[in-house]
Design an enzyme around this catalytic site. Sequence first.
Site, PDB file in Angstrom:
ATOM      1  N   ARG A 104       0.837  -1.192   0.000  1.00  0.00           N
ATOM      2  CA  ARG A 104       0.000   0.000   0.000  1.00  0.00           C
ATOM      3  C   ARG A 104       0.872   1.241   0.000  1.00  0.00           C
ATOM      4  NH1 ARG A 104      -4.719   0.865   4.293  1.00  0.00           N
ATOM      5  NH2 ARG A 104      -2.946   1.252   5.631  1.00  0.00           N
ATOM      6  N   THR A 108      -1.132   7.534  -0.851  1.00  0.00           N
ATOM      7  CA  THR A 108      -2.428   7.395  -1.546  1.00  0.00           C
ATOM      8  C   THR A 108      -3.270   6.250  -0.989  1.00  0.00           C
ATOM      9  OG1 THR A 108      -1.545   5.820  -3.143  1.00  0.00           O
ATOM     10  CG2 THR A 108      -1.311   8.171  -3.682  1.00  0.00           C
ATOM     11  N   ASP A 200       0.548  -2.592  12.258  1.00  0.00           N
ATOM     12  CA  ASP A 200       0.994  -3.023  10.931  1.00  0.00           C
ATOM     13  C   ASP A 200       1.326  -4.518  10.980  1.00  0.00           C
ATOM     14  OD1 ASP A 200       2.813  -3.684   8.737  1.00  0.00           O
ATOM     15  OD2 ASP A 200       2.725  -1.550   8.290  1.00  0.00           O
ATOM     16  N   ASP A 203       4.838  -5.700   9.625  1.00  0.00           N
ATOM     17  CA  ASP A 203       5.941  -5.353  10.526  1.00  0.00           C
ATOM     18  C   ASP A 203       5.934  -6.232  11.769  1.00  0.00           C
ATOM     19  OD1 ASP A 203       7.014  -3.425   8.907  1.00  0.00           O
ATOM     20  OD2 ASP A 203       5.982  -1.755   9.871  1.00  0.00           O
TER      21      ASP A 203
HETATM   22  C1  PRP Z   1      -1.141  -4.431   4.534  1.00  0.00           C
HETATM   23  C2  PRP Z   1      -1.972  -5.674   4.707  1.00  0.00           C
HETATM   24  C3  PRP Z   1      -2.799  -5.675   3.435  1.00  0.00           C
HETATM   25  C4  PRP Z   1      -3.020  -4.214   3.191  1.00  0.00           C
HETATM   26  C5  PRP Z   1      -4.426  -3.877   3.645  1.00  0.00           C
HETATM   27  O1  PRP Z   1      -0.071  -4.678   3.716  1.00  0.00           O
HETATM   28  O2  PRP Z   1      -1.219  -6.825   4.891  1.00  0.00           O
HETATM   29  O3  PRP Z   1      -2.145  -6.284   2.339  1.00  0.00           O
HETATM   30  O4  PRP Z   1      -2.071  -3.504   3.983  1.00  0.00           O
HETATM   31  O5  PRP Z   1      -4.738  -2.563   3.331  1.00  0.00           O
HETATM   32  P1  PRP Z   1      -5.861  -2.184   2.281  1.00  0.00           P
HETATM   33  O6  PRP Z   1      -7.044  -3.053   2.556  1.00  0.00           O
HETATM   34  O7  PRP Z   1      -6.116  -0.731   2.567  1.00  0.00           O
HETATM   35  O8  PRP Z   1      -5.309  -2.377   0.903  1.00  0.00           O
HETATM   36  P2  PRP Z   1       1.082  -3.594   3.426  1.00  0.00           P
HETATM   37  O9  PRP Z   1       0.726  -2.791   2.214  1.00  0.00           O
HETATM   38  O10 PRP Z   1       1.363  -2.846   4.669  1.00  0.00           O
HETATM   39  O11 PRP Z   1       2.298  -4.480   2.981  1.00  0.00           O
HETATM   40  P3  PRP Z   1       3.154  -5.568   3.819  1.00  0.00           P
HETATM   41  O12 PRP Z   1       2.282  -6.773   4.003  1.00  0.00           O
HETATM   42  O13 PRP Z   1       4.300  -5.830   2.912  1.00  0.00           O
HETATM   43  O14 PRP Z   1       3.577  -4.945   5.131  1.00  0.00           O
HETATM   44  N1  URA Z   2      -2.439  -2.759   7.026  1.00  0.00           N
HETATM   45  C1  URA Z   2      -2.045  -3.155   8.255  1.00  0.00           C
HETATM   46  O1  URA Z   2      -1.062  -3.900   8.388  1.00  0.00           O
HETATM   47  N2  URA Z   2      -2.728  -2.716   9.325  1.00  0.00           N
HETATM   48  C2  URA Z   2      -3.804  -1.914   9.214  1.00  0.00           C
HETATM   49  O2  URA Z   2      -4.401  -1.555  10.233  1.00  0.00           O
HETATM   50  C3  URA Z   2      -4.209  -1.509   7.922  1.00  0.00           C
HETATM   51  C4  URA Z   2      -3.505  -1.956   6.844  1.00  0.00           C
END
Ligand code: PRP
Ligand code: URA
Length: 209
Positions: A104, A108, A200, A203
Amino acid sequence: MAKTVILDHPLIKHKVAIMRNKNTGTREFKAVAKEIAMLMCYEATRELAVEDVDIETPITTAHCQMLAGKKLAIVPILRAGLGMVDGILELIPSAKIGHIGLYRDEETLEPVEYFCKMPPDIGERDVFVVDPMLATGGSACDAIKMLKQRGAKNIKFLCLIAAPEGIKKLTETHPDVDIYCAALDDHLNEHGYIVPGLGDAGDRIFGTK
Ligand code: PRP
Ligand code: URA
């Protein structure tokens, strides 16, 4: 019209509470994510097709049923979705794994694609897309679009925590996709994080913050 299932089970509630706790460390967080995914898999596989088979027991022939056809593909949305794969594999070790890389954009909140690799017979398998967090729903919607472009038809989405905004977007964009979640939360904050949520997920699973 697809359904949204909020898993209502004491074990899942207990484990979600552990994941929400800011003092839960990476090792326990990862272990509990795996356990919840395993419990959710039990419910999400309820409608898998079975076929009749005759099995020779030490006593006689038993008329049984076993999973039919090509079984399952698990598709984690990278990175955090990886934390749910092993729990499902414990129950269905023959499942094939596809990977979709999306992150994400922090400004944006739009998903950005960086990887996609699917089993070649993805169109013949039931597909579980897994990601701990359904926030705006952008990542889930894009991942499912990519899967449909590659021929996937029977898709379910499994997450640990969902926001109402994400459920709405996913059911409107892909009304054929059943959603399973361990908890439905209140709302998104101004940064697109789920409230109360668990922070997150990527993380916390990988210890990157
Ligand atoms: C997080 C989560 C989803 C997304 C959800 O991933 O694991 O994939 O955000 O958000 P959304 O419904 O608004 O799209 P992130 O983009 O943080 O990537 P990561 O798993 O690599 O940390
Ligand atoms: N992605 C995450 O990992 N946590 C949230 O709360 C939203 C998006």
